[in-house]
Design an enzyme around this catalytic site. Sequence first.
Site, PDB file in Angstrom:
ATOM      1  N   ASN A   1      31.809  90.600 -21.703  1.00 40.32           N
ATOM      2  CA  ASN A   1      32.049  89.644 -21.414  1.00 40.32           C
ATOM      3  C   ASN A   1      31.377  88.511 -22.991  1.00 40.32           C
ATOM      4  O   ASN A   1      29.871  88.649 -22.675  1.00 40.32           O
ATOM      5  CB  ASN A   1      32.111  88.132 -20.546  1.00 40.32           C
ATOM      6  N   TRP A   2      31.504  88.681 -23.878  1.00 43.29           N
ATOM      7  CA  TRP A   2      30.972  88.496 -24.658  1.00 43.29           C
ATOM      8  C   TRP A   2      30.570  87.262 -25.675  1.00 43.29           C
ATOM      9  O   TRP A   2      30.004  86.813 -26.252  1.00 43.29           O
ATOM     10  CB  TRP A   2      31.653  89.718 -26.596  1.00 43.29           C
ATOM     11  N   LYS A   3      31.646  86.207 -24.942  1.00 43.88           N
ATOM     12  CA  LYS A   3      30.955  84.545 -24.882  1.00 43.88           C
ATOM     13  C   LYS A   3      31.445  84.765 -26.432  1.00 43.88           C
ATOM     14  O   LYS A   3      32.064  85.021 -27.112  1.00 43.88           O
ATOM     15  CB  LYS A   3      30.066  84.598 -24.236  1.00 43.88           C
TER      16      LYS A   3
ATOM     17  N   HIS B   1      36.274  80.561 -15.619  1.00 42.55           N
ATOM     18  CA  HIS B   1      34.111  81.605 -15.776  1.00 42.55           C
ATOM     19  C   HIS B   1      33.799  79.782 -15.523  1.00 42.55           C
ATOM     20  O   HIS B   1      33.652  79.000 -15.924  1.00 42.55           O
ATOM     21  CB  HIS B   1      34.031  81.972 -17.144  1.00 42.55           C
TER      22      HIS B   1
ATOM     23  N   GLU C   1      30.958  79.126 -17.383  1.00 40.28           N
ATOM     24  CA  GLU C   1      30.888  78.220 -17.754  1.00 40.28           C
ATOM     25  C   GLU C   1      31.603  76.983 -18.114  1.00 40.28           C
ATOM     26  O   GLU C   1      32.440  76.495 -18.050  1.00 40.28           O
ATOM     27  CB  GLU C   1      30.703  78.626 -19.359  1.00 40.28           C
TER      28      GLU C   1
ATOM     29  N   GLU D   1      29.916  85.810  -9.129  1.00 36.59           N
ATOM     30  CA  GLU D   1      29.511  85.488 -10.038  1.00 36.59           C
ATOM     31  C   GLU D   1      28.012  83.791 -10.080  1.00 36.59           C
ATOM     32  O   GLU D   1      28.975  82.726 -10.070  1.00 36.59           O
ATOM     33  CB  GLU D   1      29.630  84.896 -11.523  1.00 36.59           C
TER      34      GLU D   1
ATOM     35  N   GLY E   1      22.820  84.699 -16.852  1.00 37.30           N
ATOM     36  CA  GLY E   1      21.906  83.659 -18.255  1.00 37.30           C
ATOM     37  C   GLY E   1      20.457  83.577 -17.677  1.00 37.30           C
ATOM     38  O   GLY E   1      19.780  83.558 -18.335  1.00 37.30           O
TER      39      GLY E   1
ATOM     40  N   SER F   1      23.009  87.869 -14.443  1.00 34.69           N
ATOM     41  CA  SER F   1      22.122  88.974 -15.245  1.00 34.69           C
ATOM     42  C   SER F   1      22.184  90.631 -15.017  1.00 34.69           C
ATOM     43  O   SER F   1      21.534  90.968 -14.669  1.00 34.69           O
ATOM     44  CB  SER F   1      20.606  88.339 -13.980  1.00 34.69           C
TER      45      SER F   1
ATOM     46  N   GLY G   1      26.911  89.744 -19.410  1.00 29.41           N
ATOM     47  CA  GLY G   1      27.431  88.844 -20.399  1.00 29.41           C
ATOM     48  C   GLY G   1      26.284  88.794 -21.798  1.00 29.41           C
ATOM     49  O   GLY G   1      26.471  90.312 -22.374  1.00 29.41           O
ATOM     50  N   GLY G   2      25.234  88.579 -21.447  1.00 26.55           N
ATOM     51  CA  GLY G   2      24.401  88.466 -22.380  1.00 26.55           C
ATOM     52  C   GLY G   2      23.616  89.892 -22.962  1.00 26.55           C
ATOM     53  O   GLY G   2      23.788  90.505 -24.044  1.00 26.55           O
TER      54      GLY G   2
END
Length: 261
Positions: A7-9, A94, A96, A166, A172, A212, A233-234
């Site tokens: 997930n490149w957000k 998601h 976020e 998640e 994150g 994470s 993610g990150g």
Amino acid sequence: MKTIIGNWKMYVGVRESVALARGMLYALRGKKIVPHVVICPSFVALSDVRKIITRSHVALGAQDMFWEETGAYTGEISSRMLSELAVSYVLIGHSERRHSLGETDEMIGKKVQQVFRSGMTPVLCVGETAEERAQGKTQEIVEQQLHQDFAGVEYPPASELFIAYEPRWAIGTGMAATPQDAVVMHQSIRGWVKEIFPSIRDEQIHVLYGGSVDGANAYAFLREKEIDGVLVGGASVKLTLMQEVLSAAIEAMEGEAHQSS
Ligand code: 13P
């Protein structure tokens, strides 16, 4: 088979997305055992990334989608638009979007239904906050999310369904859940999904862990039978870390193949 979703957000634009997609293909080149890989760039990069991954094993995912197919909905993206770009997976709900953008279970349910209707596969994200966890409500919250998000949703018999567990406190933060905690949640999630959609077969349900995940901890999750994959993610926008995650998946799959032979 293990699934790795990146997930490149809102981290990278078109040029970096193209470079990342190329790097991932390179990392998978020549491998005998390859995990199921889905990348979810931002909407603006979907078209260019699609050109890179056509004719590869890597599938394209979107980070969200609106529930109507067409109409006066400024700024929204429909299933028809995504289908034109060969998108086959869509992240829905998601954390976020739930917490920073006020997305409700009702909205999420309508989106899931539309993803199914348009023949794509939803990746529904669920998970508790740190406060809910501290109150011992993790199971209750996730069960409630699944029931509410799937309320009234008709499950197309041939579809696959991905659920990403998640926990919000793990996203994150560098504080991933333990694989043992994830395993317990994944078993519960499978059970609840089967209660909600009694006709769904085991092999149609894929439960992933996210929060994470990086090159250092991916294997500890992926070696667990109950963990069908990870949503990253990150670390997914850092090519070396993502290569490590892919290697961990390959190692876990080799272990599985060894056990079943
Ligand atoms: P991080 O891997 O950056 O914790 O994000 C997880 C996530 O939200 C994936 O959807």
